[in-house]
Design a protein around this motif. Structure first.
Motif, short mmCIF file in Angstrom:
data_model
loop_
_atom_site.label_atom_id
_atom_site.label_comp_id
_atom_site.label_asym_id
_atom_site.label_seq_id
_atom_site.Cartn_x
_atom_site.Cartn_y
_atom_site.Cartn_z
N UNK A 192 26.34 59.03 41.91
CA UNK A 192 27.16 58.10 41.14
C UNK A 192 27.86 57.13 42.08
N UNK A 193 27.82 55.84 41.72
CA UNK A 193 28.54 54.83 42.48
C UNK A 193 29.77 54.44 41.69
N UNK A 194 30.90 54.31 42.36
CA UNK A 194 32.13 53.94 41.65
C UNK A 194 32.13 52.47 41.24
N UNK A 195 33.08 52.15 40.38
CA UNK A 195 33.28 50.74 40.00
C UNK A 195 33.67 49.97 41.25
N UNK A 196 33.15 48.73 41.38
CA UNK A 196 33.44 47.98 42.61
C UNK A 196 33.37 46.48 42.34
N UNK A 197 33.86 45.73 43.29
CA UNK A 197 33.82 44.27 43.21
C UNK A 197 32.60 43.79 44.00
N UNK A 205 32.97 39.46 40.99
CA UNK A 205 32.73 40.06 39.68
C UNK A 205 32.93 41.57 39.79
N UNK A 206 33.54 42.14 38.75
CA UNK A 206 33.72 43.59 38.73
C UNK A 206 32.44 44.23 38.17
#
Length: 96
Positions: A59-64, A74-75
């Protein structure tokens, strides 16, 4: 100069030769292996192919991230990616 990757047809032919079997049986075996790997990894598990490596989902976290065309930040939402860790035996056979 890089060579083209082996196609599924070529892989099935090589597999049938190694198994001393017909291409239909080799194709069914390959399809079954692919189905098992897909089912296990998509369910969050991992599959180890001895001598080849380990296939798993991370899993990759939320990032910019940056849009390369506009430079706008962009998020990007969290998502999952499939990864493969190559076995040491395969690395050594390629390098040695």
């Amino acid at each position: 100069m890089a060579t083209k990757p082996m196609t599924k047809t070529q892989l099935v032919a090589a597999l049938s030769e190694k198994m001393d079997s017909d291409k239909k049986t080799a194709n069914e075996a390959l399809d079954a292996i692919i189905a098992v790997i897909t089912e296990e990894v998509s369910g969050g598990g991992a599959v180890t192919l001895p001598g080849v490596g380990k296939i798993y989902c991370r899993e990759r976290p939320e990032r910019m991230v940056r849009n390369p065309a506009t430079g706008e930040q962009i998020k990007k939402d969290a998502d999952k990616v499939v990864k493969m860790t190559i076995a040491k035996a395969l690395k050594d056979s390629v390098n040695g």
